[in-house]
Design a protein around this motif. Structure first.
Motif, PDB file in Angstrom:
ATOM      1  N   GLY A 121       0.810  -1.208   0.000  1.00 24.81           N
ATOM      2  CA  GLY A 121       0.000   0.000   0.000  1.00 24.81           C
ATOM      3  C   GLY A 121       0.847   1.263   0.000  1.00 24.81           C
ATOM      4  N   ALA A 122       0.583   2.144  -0.955  1.00 22.73           N
ATOM      5  CA  ALA A 122       1.367   3.377  -1.096  1.00 22.73           C
ATOM      6  C   ALA A 122       0.494   4.426  -1.770  1.00 22.73           C
ATOM      7  N   PRO A 123       0.820   5.708  -1.600  1.00 20.56           N
ATOM      8  CA  PRO A 123       0.005   6.767  -2.223  1.00 20.56           C
ATOM      9  C   PRO A 123       0.047   6.694  -3.741  1.00 20.56           C
ATOM     10  N   MET A 124      -1.071   7.095  -4.355  1.00 21.71           N
ATOM     11  CA  MET A 124      -1.130   7.296  -5.801  1.00 21.71           C
ATOM     12  C   MET A 124      -1.327   8.782  -6.069  1.00 21.71           C
ATOM     13  N   LEU A 125      -0.785   9.219  -7.171  1.00 23.68           N
ATOM     14  CA  LEU A 125      -0.903  10.627  -7.534  1.00 23.68           C
ATOM     15  C   LEU A 125      -2.379  11.011  -7.602  1.00 23.68           C
ATOM     16  N   ARG A 172      12.222   6.376  -4.687  1.00 25.67           N
ATOM     17  CA  ARG A 172      12.736   7.550  -3.971  1.00 25.67           C
ATOM     18  C   ARG A 172      12.400   8.820  -4.750  1.00 25.67           C
ATOM     19  N   VAL A 173      11.130   8.910  -5.095  1.00 23.34           N
ATOM     20  CA  VAL A 173      10.659   9.939  -6.027  1.00 23.34           C
ATOM     21  C   VAL A 173      10.517  11.285  -5.322  1.00 23.34           C
ATOM     22  N   TRP A 174      10.870  12.347  -6.050  1.00 19.39           N
ATOM     23  CA  TRP A 174      10.598  13.715  -5.604  1.00 19.39           C
ATOM     24  C   TRP A 174       9.889  14.437  -6.727  1.00 19.39           C
ATOM     25  N   LEU A 175       8.710  15.000  -6.410  1.00 21.75           N
ATOM     26  CA  LEU A 175       7.937  15.806  -7.343  1.00 21.75           C
ATOM     27  C   LEU A 175       7.714  17.182  -6.723  1.00 21.75           C
ATOM     28  N   ALA A 234       3.112  17.010  -1.488  1.00 21.22           N
ATOM     29  CA  ALA A 234       3.428  16.791  -0.081  1.00 21.22           C
ATOM     30  C   ALA A 234       4.089  15.429   0.123  1.00 21.22           C
ATOM     31  N   PRO A 235       5.017  15.327   1.078  1.00 19.03           N
ATOM     32  CA  PRO A 235       5.712  14.050   1.302  1.00 19.03           C
ATOM     33  C   PRO A 235       4.773  12.879   1.552  1.00 19.03           C
ATOM     34  N   GLU A 236       3.675  13.105   2.296  1.00 21.53           N
ATOM     35  CA  GLU A 236       2.766  11.999   2.590  1.00 21.53           C
ATOM     36  C   GLU A 236       1.953  11.577   1.369  1.00 21.53           C
ATOM     37  N   ALA A 237       1.893  12.413   0.331  1.00 20.80           N
ATOM     38  CA  ALA A 237       1.164  12.083  -0.894  1.00 20.80           C
ATOM     39  C   ALA A 237       2.095  11.686  -2.027  1.00 20.80           C
ATOM     40  N   MET A 238       3.397  11.615  -1.754  1.00 22.22           N
ATOM     41  CA  MET A 238       4.384  11.317  -2.782  1.00 22.22           C
ATOM     42  C   MET A 238       4.326   9.838  -3.172  1.00 22.22           C
ATOM     43  N   PRO A 239       4.156   9.521  -4.476  1.00 29.29           N
ATOM     44  CA  PRO A 239       4.200   8.109  -4.895  1.00 29.29           C
ATOM     45  C   PRO A 239       5.545   7.478  -4.549  1.00 29.29           C
TER      46      PRO A 239
END
Length: 252
Positions: free
Chosen positions: A89-93, A122-125, A129-134
């Motif tokens: 389980g991880a955030p999706m854009l 280790r994505v940065w967009l 927000a960090p908690e919403a980062m895929p």
């Protein structure tokens, strides 16, 4: 009447020692039932499934042992799905994104259209927000062939258009969003901007580098699409394949 009730148990007893392969079938049934549910089971449901599996396993010392094993593995199949969801389980854009993308290369392959693509962790967009980062994104590299090709372990940056994985286009059709969730992909997209090397490989992607090294060695010794095809079959590394070879692999 007693003989009629006992007959199925006697038949199962006679096949003792030959029923092990059916445990995989039982687990598959449990997994299929989980995916058929229209809702996500909660913790209470999983607790009930675990308790039910324990009760079924209590039957293994009785004449109903095969049925107990089978029922327990059906429940364990559903529990395995719940555990997998908790692990991946991880955030999706949340929506479309266009801007800078930085991440570490974990896989290099080709899209269905034949474009080279990279999977980054280790994505940065920007402005996310960090908690919403895929946790992972996959970017197709549009345009001319990339030279040199990215290598797993390198940290790269580019400007890309990303969007959340799309769902099924019609009821019962292939659900890419579901597959992306279980692969840990939180966004997919493309870029027409060349990748820029931000940081050299720090030695953390040994398996990915080994695959790339073996693939490069095979292609160096077998020229053309034949070498790329051999590398794709043996290592799963399809970045050297052109459209015709990719289509041939799909047909095969």
């Amino acid at each position: 009447m007693r003989a009629l009730v006992a007959a199925p148990f006697e038949a199962l007893e006679a096949r003792r020692g030959r029923l092990l392969p059916f445990l995989a079938v039982a687990m598959g049934i449990g997994i299929g039932v989980w995916f058929a549910l229209p809702w996500e089971p909660g913790l209470q449901v999983y607790a009930a499934l675990a308790g039910g599996a324990g009760r079924c396993l209590a039957l293994v010392r009785t004449r109903a042992a095969p049925l107990g094993w089978f029922a327990a593995f059906v429940l364990l199949g559903a529990l395995a799905c719940g555990l997998r969801v908790a692990v991946v389980g991880a955030p999706m854009l949340a929506g479309d994104y266009y801007g800078p993308v930085t991440g570490r290369v974990v896989e290099v392959d080709r899209s269905q259209s034949g474009a080279l693509r990279v999977t980054l962790d280790r994505v940065w967009l920007s402005d996310v927000a960090p908690e919403a980062m895929p946790h992972q994104v996959r970017v197709s590299l549009q345009g001319d062939r990339v030279e040199p090709e990215p290598v797993p372990g390198e940290v790269v940056m580019t400007t890309a258009f990303l969007s959340p994985p799309g769902g099924a286009v019609e009821p019962g059709s292939f659900d890419f969003r579901q597959m992306a969730f279980f692969e840990g992909l939180g966004a997919v997209g493309y870029t027409r901007v060349p990748l820029m090397l931000w940081e050299e490989d720090a030695g953390e992607q040994a398996v990915g580098r080994l695959r790339a090294h073996l693939s490069a060695g095979i292609r160096a010794r077998i020229e053309g699409d034949a070498g790329a095809f051999a590398a794709g079959v043996l290592t799963g590394e399809r970045s050297g394949l052109y459209d015709e070879a990719v289509e041939a692999m799909r047909d095969y």
